[in-house]
Scaffold this active site. Structure first.
Site, PDB file in Angstrom:
ATOM      1  CB  CYS A  26      -0.932  -0.002   1.211  1.00 41.89           C
ATOM      2  SG  CYS A  26      -2.121   1.351   1.235  1.00 41.89           S
ATOM      3  CB  CYS A  27       3.865   2.220   1.959  1.00 39.26           C
ATOM      4  SG  CYS A  27       3.251   2.500   3.634  1.00 39.26           S
ATOM      5  CB  CYS A  56      -2.098   6.581   6.258  1.00 41.84           C
ATOM      6  SG  CYS A  56      -1.337   7.019   4.670  1.00 41.84           S
ATOM      7  CB  CYS A  61      -0.986   3.048   9.029  1.00 42.86           C
ATOM      8  SG  CYS A  61      -1.720   2.125   7.664  1.00 42.86           S
ATOM      9  CB  CYS A  92       6.358   4.139   4.708  1.00 40.00           C
ATOM     10  SG  CYS A  92       7.270   5.629   4.263  1.00 40.00           S
TER      11      CYS A  92
END
Length: 239
Positions: A112-113, A200, A203, A228
């Site tokens: 996702c990162c 985020c 997270c 990340c």
């Protein structure tokens, strides 16, 4: 050829603002990366040296509402332009279609990162010769303890080698906040609610007393690695 060892030794005893001045003098295509409290300290120093300094931030699409408001507060406070880098729509849509909105809880945050942060950052860095970041050695035990004030970035710049400047390398969190209070620098209101390192919304969570600041990031994962990937190349290259 630049002698980075000599430069790091020279600027270790100087003010962060002195290194920012040097960096701005050395490069035309240079930008300040903005996300957290450290970065606004850099902005405060940089705009006092050059009003038109280039500043960019990463909008992952998953930030806290307070963070979006913070970005706007900084823009208005300094009267600056902030370039907002967003994820590539096709890659983001492919990820969320295949795995939903919270896949990182099941298979880790790296994918996702990669879509929301790493690729947008690489796209920006490809237009630069150098960038200025708010990394500090004490931010993340075991991963940032060896960063230098001046180093070659693992990502390529627009003309090949990309230089990264970390003016706050040797500063502590206490020094950052002392500067913020002294010069009335804007900060994310989430800091007043126990958030120290802010990423985020899904997270990031507040940390408890005596917890390290990075323990609030990706809190469901292995505690010894809280990155990340934005600076991962440089961290890995130093062993």
């Amino acid at each position: 050829m630049t002698d980075f060892t000599q430069l790091n030794a020279e600027y270790a005893s100087q003010r962060p603002k002195d290194l920012i001045r040097y960096a701005l003098e050395q490069h035309d295509a240079i930008a300040v990366s903005f996300s957290g409290a450290e970065d606004v300290v850099l902005i405060d120093m940089a705009v006092k040296l050059r009003r038109d300094v280039q500043i960019f931030t990463l909008d992952t699409g998953r930030l806290h509402p307070e963070t979006y408001e913070f970005i706007e507060t900084v823009r208005k406070h300094y009267g600056i332009t902030i370039q907002v880098q967003t994820p590539e729509q096709q890659s983001l849509q492919a990820l969320t279609t295949a795995k939903g909105m919270f896949s990182f809880f099941e298979d880790g945050h790296q994918e996702c990162c990669g879509v929301r942060k790493i690729q947008p950052l690489k796209n920006k860095l490809a237009t630069l010769d150098a960038w200025i970041t708010g990394q500090r050695r004490d931010q993340s035990p075991g991963t940032r303890s060896n960063i230098e004030m001046i180093e070659v970035d693992a990502s390529p710049g627009q003309h090949g080698e990309l230089i990264k400047y970390n003016p706050l390398t040797h500063w502590t969190s206490a020094q950052v906040w002392e500067y913020i209070r002294m010069f009335d620098v804007p900060y994310n209101p989430l800091h007043a609610s126990g958030f120290v390192s802010i990423g985020c919304q899904p997270c990031t969570r507040p940390v408890l007393p005596n917890q390290h600041e990075r323990e609030g990031r990706w809190w469901w994962e292995e505690e010894t690695h809280k990155e990340c990937g934005l600076h991962g190349g440089n961290i890995i290259s130093k062993g």
